[in-house]
Design a protein around this motif. Structure first.
Motif, short mmCIF file in Angstrom:
data_model
loop_
_atom_site.label_atom_id
_atom_site.label_comp_id
_atom_site.label_asym_id
_atom_site.label_seq_id
_atom_site.Cartn_x
_atom_site.Cartn_y
_atom_site.Cartn_z
N ALA A 260 -52.79 36.09 14.69
CA ALA A 260 -52.12 36.06 15.99
C ALA A 260 -51.82 34.62 16.41
CB ALA A 260 -52.99 36.75 17.04
N ALA A 261 -50.97 33.96 15.66
CA ALA A 261 -50.64 32.57 15.93
C ALA A 261 -49.40 32.47 16.80
CB ALA A 261 -50.41 31.83 14.62
N PRO A 262 -49.23 31.37 17.51
CA PRO A 262 -47.99 31.18 18.28
C PRO A 262 -46.77 31.31 17.37
CG PRO A 262 -49.61 29.52 18.88
CD PRO A 262 -50.18 30.25 17.70
N GLY A 263 -45.74 31.96 17.86
CA GLY A 263 -44.55 32.17 17.06
C GLY A 263 -44.58 33.40 16.19
N VAL A 264 -45.64 34.19 16.30
CA VAL A 264 -45.80 35.41 15.49
C VAL A 264 -45.65 36.64 16.39
CG1 VAL A 264 -47.42 36.81 14.15
CG2 VAL A 264 -47.29 34.35 13.76
N THR A 265 -44.84 37.58 15.95
CA THR A 265 -44.88 38.91 16.54
C THR A 265 -45.83 39.74 15.70
OG1 THR A 265 -42.60 38.76 17.33
CG2 THR A 265 -43.56 40.95 17.18
N LEU A 266 -46.88 40.23 16.32
CA LEU A 266 -47.92 40.96 15.60
C LEU A 266 -47.81 42.45 15.90
CD1 LEU A 266 -50.37 40.57 13.74
CD2 LEU A 266 -51.78 40.31 15.79
N LEU A 267 -47.71 43.25 14.84
CA LEU A 267 -47.70 44.71 14.97
C LEU A 267 -49.01 45.23 14.41
CD1 LEU A 267 -44.56 43.77 13.95
CD2 LEU A 267 -44.19 46.12 14.69
N ILE A 268 -49.76 45.93 15.23
CA ILE A 268 -51.09 46.37 14.86
C ILE A 268 -51.10 47.90 14.77
CG2 ILE A 268 -53.53 46.38 15.49
CD1 ILE A 268 -52.96 43.81 17.09
N TYR A 269 -51.29 48.38 13.55
CA TYR A 269 -51.39 49.82 13.30
C TYR A 269 -52.87 50.23 13.31
CZ TYR A 269 -46.52 50.26 11.63
OH TYR A 269 -45.16 50.29 11.53
N MET A 270 -53.14 51.45 13.71
CA MET A 270 -54.46 52.08 13.57
C MET A 270 -55.58 51.19 14.11
SD MET A 270 -54.00 53.75 9.77
CE MET A 270 -53.71 52.15 9.02
N ASN A 271 -55.39 50.65 15.30
CA ASN A 271 -56.41 49.78 15.87
C ASN A 271 -57.72 50.54 16.09
OD1 ASN A 271 -57.49 47.45 17.38
ND2 ASN A 271 -57.40 48.88 19.09
N ASN A 272 -58.84 49.90 15.73
CA ASN A 272 -60.15 50.51 15.94
C ASN A 272 -61.05 49.62 16.78
OD1 ASN A 272 -60.58 48.51 14.06
ND2 ASN A 272 -61.94 49.73 12.76
N LEU A 273 -60.47 48.69 17.51
CA LEU A 273 -61.23 47.80 18.37
C LEU A 273 -61.06 48.22 19.83
CD1 LEU A 273 -60.23 44.35 16.82
CD2 LEU A 273 -62.28 45.68 16.35
N PRO A 274 -62.13 48.19 20.63
CA PRO A 274 -61.96 48.41 22.06
C PRO A 274 -60.95 47.41 22.62
CG PRO A 274 -64.29 48.40 21.46
CD PRO A 274 -63.52 47.94 20.26
N LEU A 275 -60.17 47.85 23.58
CA LEU A 275 -59.09 47.01 24.09
C LEU A 275 -59.57 45.63 24.54
CD1 LEU A 275 -56.08 46.77 24.70
CD2 LEU A 275 -56.52 47.81 26.94
N PRO A 276 -60.68 45.48 25.27
CA PRO A 276 -61.11 44.13 25.65
C PRO A 276 -61.38 43.23 24.44
CG PRO A 276 -62.23 45.76 26.99
CD PRO A 276 -61.52 46.52 25.91
N GLU A 277 -61.97 43.80 23.38
CA GLU A 277 -62.24 43.00 22.18
C GLU A 277 -60.94 42.63 21.48
OE1 GLU A 277 -64.55 43.38 17.87
OE2 GLU A 277 -65.01 44.79 19.49
N LEU A 278 -60.01 43.58 21.40
CA LEU A 278 -58.71 43.31 20.79
C LEU A 278 -58.00 42.19 21.54
CD1 LEU A 278 -56.35 44.10 18.86
CD2 LEU A 278 -55.61 45.70 20.64
N VAL A 279 -57.98 42.27 22.85
CA VAL A 279 -57.31 41.26 23.67
C VAL A 279 -57.98 39.90 23.50
CG1 VAL A 279 -56.89 40.54 26.06
CG2 VAL A 279 -56.38 42.88 25.34
N ALA A 280 -59.30 39.87 23.43
CA ALA A 280 -60.00 38.60 23.26
C ALA A 280 -59.61 37.92 21.95
CB ALA A 280 -61.51 38.83 23.32
N GLN A 281 -59.51 38.71 20.87
CA GLN A 281 -59.11 38.13 19.59
C GLN A 281 -57.67 37.64 19.61
OE1 GLN A 281 -60.24 39.74 15.85
NE2 GLN A 281 -61.91 40.98 16.68
N LEU A 282 -56.79 38.40 20.26
CA LEU A 282 -55.39 37.99 20.34
C LEU A 282 -55.24 36.71 21.16
CD1 LEU A 282 -53.59 41.43 20.84
CD2 LEU A 282 -53.82 40.10 18.74
N LYS A 283 -55.96 36.61 22.27
CA LYS A 283 -55.88 35.40 23.10
C LYS A 283 -56.43 34.19 22.35
CE LYS A 283 -56.59 35.50 27.52
NZ LYS A 283 -57.17 35.73 28.86
N LYS A 284 -57.45 34.40 21.54
CA LYS A 284 -58.00 33.31 20.74
C LYS A 284 -56.96 32.81 19.75
CE LYS A 284 -61.77 32.18 17.55
NZ LYS A 284 -62.97 32.71 16.84
N GLY A 285 -56.22 33.74 19.15
CA GLY A 285 -55.21 33.34 18.17
C GLY A 285 -53.98 32.72 18.80
N TYR A 286 -53.45 33.36 19.84
CA TYR A 286 -52.24 32.84 20.48
C TYR A 286 -52.52 31.60 21.32
CZ TYR A 286 -49.43 36.90 19.13
OH TYR A 286 -48.72 37.84 18.43
#
Length: 261
Positions: A156-182
């Protein structure tokens, strides 16, 4: 395992998109029409009901692999058989082993993938020049399968459009990882049951999405059914970006004009 010998009757693996029969290709529709038996994952037996009238309809995931092969062998004695493939074969398809065993008796027909349908629904180009320079498709379910595999945050780097299939992470955890990357709050879309009954799209930013969704379980993480929910996640700057005509004119001057001369 012995492969089938080449015979007249075929097994068609038809890309069925997110499940909307209007997105079936003309080639897929012709192949489906000529089949007497169709394997249709739920809920495709409902959304494609009009095109499946008079055909034997089965759910493929109710069989073990060898049972499925044995049944196919019997069905092929009567005529052509089809599988309605969610999306199409390109990403996260479980049908590759069947296609390999069937060999020349298998024909794959491309379909409209869920990523294509989501892009159309959102009316957004996923690799927008000057905004997003690449689109990456991933699933947290498969990340980390091999040593050295990148994490979701690394993708999830700046300049990337990320498409996530079959997510198995709770939404808060998913968002935390995305914010860390972006490294910032970028737009995110939860595209739920696209083109199916119950279709819903939630569009927000990483800072807003958890509060906006609340207790809603879009990813089926707490239900008794272990199958992934039909929710595609799209994140990246392109979801909120707008562009003027300068990119069009640049291509007109540097590419298209020379093709006309």
């Amino acid at each position: 395992m012995i492969k089938f010998k080449t015979e007249e009757n075929q097994v068609f693996f038809i890309g069925a998109g997110p499940g909307d029969p209007d997105l079936l290709t003309l080639k897929g529709a012709r192949a489906l029409e000529g089949c007497h038996a169709v394997f249709a994952p739920t809920p495709y037996e409902e959304t494609f009901a009009q095109l499946l009238r008079g055909k034997q309809v089965l759910v493929p995931f109710g069989f073990y692999f060898q049972e499925l092969l044995d049944l196919l062998h019997k069905l092929l004695e009567k005529g052509d058989v089809a599988f309605l493939v969610p999306g199409d074969l390109t990403f996260y398809s479980p049908f590759q082993a069947l296609i390999d065993v069937l060999g020349t008796r298998a024909e794959v027909i491309a379909g409209v993938g869920t990523a294509n349908a989501a892009s159309a629904f959102l009316k957004k180009t996923l690799d927008l020049p000057g905004v997003c320079n690449r689109a990456v498709i991933a699933s947290p379910r498969t990340l980390g399968d091999q040593p050295g595999s990148p994490t979701l945050a690394e993708l999830a780097a700046p300049g990337v459009t990320l498409l996530i299939y079959m997510n198995n992470l709770p939404l808060p955890e998913l968002v935390a990882q995305l914010k860390k990357g972006y490294g910032k709050s970028v737009p995110i879309a939860l595209v739920h049951r696209l083109c199916l009954p119950g279709e819903e799209v939630v569009l927000a930013t990483l800072d807003e999405i958890v509060e906006q969704v609340g207790e809603r379980d879009f990813f089926n993480l707490t239900g008794t059914d272990r199958r992934p929910a039909l929710t595609l996640v799209v994140a990246g700057e392109t979801l909120s970006a707008t562009v003027d005509g300068s990119w069009w004119d640049f291509r007109r001057d540097t590419i298209w004009k020379f093709r006309e001369e």
